[in-house]
Design a protein around this motif. Sequence first.
Motif, mmCIF file in Angstrom:
data_model
loop_
_atom_site.group_PDB
_atom_site.id
_atom_site.type_symbol
_atom_site.label_atom_id
_atom_site.label_comp_id
_atom_site.label_asym_id
_atom_site.label_seq_id
_atom_site.Cartn_x
_atom_site.Cartn_y
_atom_site.Cartn_z
ATOM 1 N N LEU A 11 0.830 -1.205 0.000
ATOM 2 C CA LEU A 11 0.000 0.000 0.000
ATOM 3 C C LEU A 11 0.863 1.254 0.000
ATOM 4 O O LEU A 11 0.674 2.174 -0.810
ATOM 5 C CB LEU A 11 -0.921 -0.011 1.224
ATOM 6 N N LYS A 12 1.845 1.295 0.899
ATOM 7 C CA LYS A 12 2.698 2.485 1.013
ATOM 8 C C LYS A 12 3.524 2.719 -0.251
ATOM 9 O O LYS A 12 3.774 3.869 -0.643
ATOM 10 C CB LYS A 12 3.617 2.363 2.231
ATOM 11 N N LEU A 15 1.499 4.765 -2.719
ATOM 12 C CA LEU A 15 0.885 6.028 -2.309
ATOM 13 C C LEU A 15 1.781 7.206 -2.686
ATOM 14 O O LEU A 15 3.006 7.125 -2.547
ATOM 15 C CB LEU A 15 0.667 6.061 -0.788
ATOM 16 N N CYS A 20 -0.890 10.935 3.698
ATOM 17 C CA CYS A 20 -0.686 10.330 5.013
ATOM 18 C C CYS A 20 -1.630 9.139 5.170
ATOM 19 O O CYS A 20 -2.831 9.241 4.894
ATOM 20 C CB CYS A 20 -0.958 11.364 6.094
ATOM 21 N N LEU A 21 -1.087 8.029 5.625
ATOM 22 C CA LEU A 21 -1.870 6.804 5.816
ATOM 23 C C LEU A 21 -2.241 6.627 7.283
ATOM 24 O O LEU A 21 -1.374 6.524 8.150
ATOM 25 C CB LEU A 21 -1.069 5.590 5.340
ATOM 26 N N ALA A 23 -3.809 3.906 9.532
ATOM 27 C CA ALA A 23 -4.168 2.486 9.563
ATOM 28 C C ALA A 23 -5.335 2.311 10.536
ATOM 29 O O ALA A 23 -5.195 2.543 11.740
ATOM 30 C CB ALA A 23 -2.977 1.642 10.001
ATOM 31 N N GLN A 41 4.580 1.522 10.509
ATOM 32 C CA GLN A 41 3.379 2.353 10.626
ATOM 33 C C GLN A 41 3.295 2.987 12.010
ATOM 34 O O GLN A 41 3.522 2.307 13.022
ATOM 35 C CB GLN A 41 2.125 1.527 10.354
ATOM 36 N N SER A 198 -10.633 1.987 2.327
ATOM 37 C CA SER A 198 -10.116 0.850 1.551
ATOM 38 C C SER A 198 -10.758 0.728 0.180
ATOM 39 O O SER A 198 -10.097 0.416 -0.806
ATOM 40 C CB SER A 198 -10.311 -0.462 2.326
ATOM 41 N N TYR A 201 -10.092 4.820 -1.759
ATOM 42 C CA TYR A 201 -9.006 5.773 -1.508
ATOM 43 C C TYR A 201 -8.299 6.243 -2.775
ATOM 44 O O TYR A 201 -7.797 7.376 -2.831
ATOM 45 C CB TYR A 201 -7.990 5.210 -0.504
ATOM 46 N N ARG A 213 -7.888 6.715 5.261
ATOM 47 C CA ARG A 213 -8.149 5.878 6.427
ATOM 48 C C ARG A 213 -8.403 4.452 5.934
ATOM 49 O O ARG A 213 -9.474 4.166 5.407
ATOM 50 C CB ARG A 213 -9.362 6.423 7.190
ATOM 51 N N VAL A 214 -7.417 3.590 6.101
ATOM 52 C CA VAL A 214 -7.474 2.263 5.490
ATOM 53 C C VAL A 214 -7.339 1.176 6.556
ATOM 54 O O VAL A 214 -6.403 1.176 7.347
ATOM 55 C CB VAL A 214 -6.355 2.097 4.434
#
Length: 227
Positions: A11-12, A15, A20-21, A23, A41, A198, A201, A213-214
């Motif tokens: 995922l990262k 991106l 900003c992720l 989790a 994370q 999810s 996004y 927000r995943v």
Amino acid sequence: MSTITENLNHLKANLPNNVCLVAVSKTKPNEAILEAYEAGQRIFGENKIQEMSDKYEALPKDIEWHMIGHVQRNKVKYMAPFVSLIHGVESLKLLIEINKQAKKNNRVISCLLQLFIADEETKFGLSEAEILEILNNEEFKSLNHIKIVGLMGMATFTEDKIHIEKEFSYLKAIFDKVKKQYNHLPNTDFNIISMGMSNDYKIAIACGSNMIRVGSTIFGERNYELK
């Protein structure tokens, strides 16, 4: 390599650098959060204050905890000592309570105003007019233990990508408007657009989101429901 680590790394890697992720760790056990933590994370989102407080006590203290759920005013005091960002602020009364509890803890708590953008009545949020009403309110301007750092919103849960894109684009337009008009206030610093989960996004990022927000994409489906 665990599935959580693999999911997170994948995922990262895809991106943009400016996104900003968060989790979403709600209902997940501490062991799962630690796996994500050990994979690098540091920002986790919870939707229940008690659960977040318990995890804060048990897990590494350099974790940034985001409150992403509906907030009850009488529970703000439990997260005020440590919460990094409150996503779903939808009333001046809630901001006044957050300010009160932040002051008790000698903190300034960052908040996002939640804009209602979906077609679903079950979603929470403010209208554009209500957001402007808060930002123009004299009592709001006196709250010096909170800082409004952006907006958040949740799109309609649908397979219709054009519909989702329309909702996210609307949020981005309102963000641009309030940033231009209200960023001069002492308790505002509009820099975060929190939208996208999810299932949507990628659309959110294309529409200007810089915070997603995943949960299930990282941790899998919610199969750890707490009893």
